[in-house]
Each structure stands twice: as C-alpha cells, then as structure tokens.
Design a protein around this motif. Structure first.
Motif, short mmCIF file in Angstrom:
data_model
loop_
_atom_site.label_atom_id
_atom_site.label_comp_id
_atom_site.label_asym_id
_atom_site.label_seq_id
_atom_site.Cartn_x
_atom_site.Cartn_y
_atom_site.Cartn_z
N ASP A 21 0.81 -1.22 0.00
CA ASP A 21 0.00 0.00 0.00
C ASP A 21 0.84 1.27 0.00
O ASP A 21 0.30 2.36 0.10
CB ASP A 21 -0.95 0.01 1.20
CG ASP A 21 -2.05 -1.03 1.06
OD1 ASP A 21 -2.32 -1.47 -0.07
OD2 ASP A 21 -2.62 -1.41 2.09
N SER A 23 2.53 4.22 -1.65
CA SER A 23 2.20 4.83 -2.93
C SER A 23 3.03 6.08 -3.20
O SER A 23 3.58 6.67 -2.27
CB SER A 23 0.71 5.17 -3.00
OG SER A 23 0.39 6.16 -2.06
N THR A 25 2.76 9.77 -5.35
CA THR A 25 1.90 10.66 -6.11
C THR A 25 2.44 10.70 -7.54
O THR A 25 3.59 10.31 -7.80
CB THR A 25 1.87 12.08 -5.53
OG1 THR A 25 3.19 12.63 -5.65
CG2 THR A 25 1.40 12.08 -4.09
N VAL A 77 4.76 1.38 -8.90
CA VAL A 77 3.74 2.42 -8.76
C VAL A 77 3.98 3.49 -9.82
O VAL A 77 5.06 4.07 -9.89
CB VAL A 77 3.82 3.06 -7.34
CG1 VAL A 77 2.75 4.12 -7.17
CG2 VAL A 77 3.71 2.00 -6.26
N HIS A 78 2.99 3.72 -10.67
CA HIS A 78 3.09 4.70 -11.75
C HIS A 78 4.33 4.46 -12.60
O HIS A 78 5.00 5.40 -13.04
CB HIS A 78 3.12 6.14 -11.23
CG HIS A 78 1.89 6.58 -10.52
ND1 HIS A 78 0.66 6.67 -11.12
CD2 HIS A 78 1.70 6.97 -9.23
CE1 HIS A 78 -0.23 7.09 -10.25
NE2 HIS A 78 0.37 7.28 -9.09
N THR A 96 2.34 7.55 1.75
CA THR A 96 2.33 8.19 0.44
C THR A 96 3.54 9.10 0.32
O THR A 96 3.78 9.94 1.18
CB THR A 96 1.05 9.03 0.24
OG1 THR A 96 -0.09 8.18 0.38
CG2 THR A 96 1.04 9.70 -1.12
#
Length: 127
Positions: A21, A23, A25, A77-78, A96
């Motif tokens: 979880d 993450s 941005t 992630v991304h 985050t």
C-alpha cells in the motif's frame, strides 16, 4: 507532521502493515523517473527504508539500489519500481510519497499514517 518527540525501538513496528500500500503521487513518480533517466541504468529501483536515528527515533532513507535482499518487497507504482526491506515494510504500510518543488521547499515528503509523531526538521518520526 507533528513536533512531538519520542523514541521508539525497531521491535515496535506496526504489525502486518501492508507494504504494497506504499504509494507515490504522480508528481513524485515523474521526479523519480527523471532521476532514474539521469542515472542511465535500467537495473535501479527506488529503495525506501526506515533506519534508527534522527531526533524522533526513526528516519527515512530514499535511494536508488540495484541489490535484491532476502525478504525484499517489490512494487511498481506509476511505472516506478519500488523496493522495501522486510524490517521497514511494517512502518511504511499506507504511506504516500510526494515531491514538493516550491520556492520554500524542494524534496520528497512522506505522509505516513504509522508515524505517531515527528520532529521539527521533518526528517524523522516515531512509531
């Protein structure tokens, strides 16, 4: 982050926090991809670690790493490959990572729901 300062031992990690979880941005992902491109290597990943130290007891470490350690947790992630060691993962579940670039501040910031407090410098936290 708050300015409360207390110490915590590494054995007091939040139990079973889901490291997947963690993450980034989109802004942080863009910055990390740009930095990875500057390195010119395709074997690097962003390692996110929690180490003892700092004025509140624990501090974050963000660095590029090509190593694979026993127990590492890898996520993407991304389009950014992230890796966390098994000791750090419980501290980072739900965190985050953002990138701020303003006239007042530039750098990565971590919003971590597992942090019970922090310090005025913003570089360390307690669990």
């Amino acid at each position: 982050m708050t300015t409360t300062e207390t110490s915590v031992e590494l054995t007091a990690a939040p139990a079973d926090a889901p490291a997947k979880d963690v993450s980034l941005t989109e802004g942080a992902a863009v910055k990390v991809r740009a930095l990875l491109d500057q390195e010119g290597r395709d074997d690097l990943r962003l390692r996110i670690a929690v180490q003892p130290g700092g004025c509140a007891g624990l501090q974050y470490q963000l660095f590029f790493d090509e190593r694979s350690l026993d127990g590492d947790i890898e996520v993407n992630v991304h389009g950014v490959p992230l890796v966390l060691d098994r000791m750090s993962a419980p501290y980072l579940g739900g965190a985050t990572i953002d990138f701020t670039d303003t006239i007042e501040q530039q750098g990565f910031t971590i919003d971590n729901p597992n942090a019970g407090g922090g310090c005025a410098c913003g570089n360390s936290f307690c669990g």
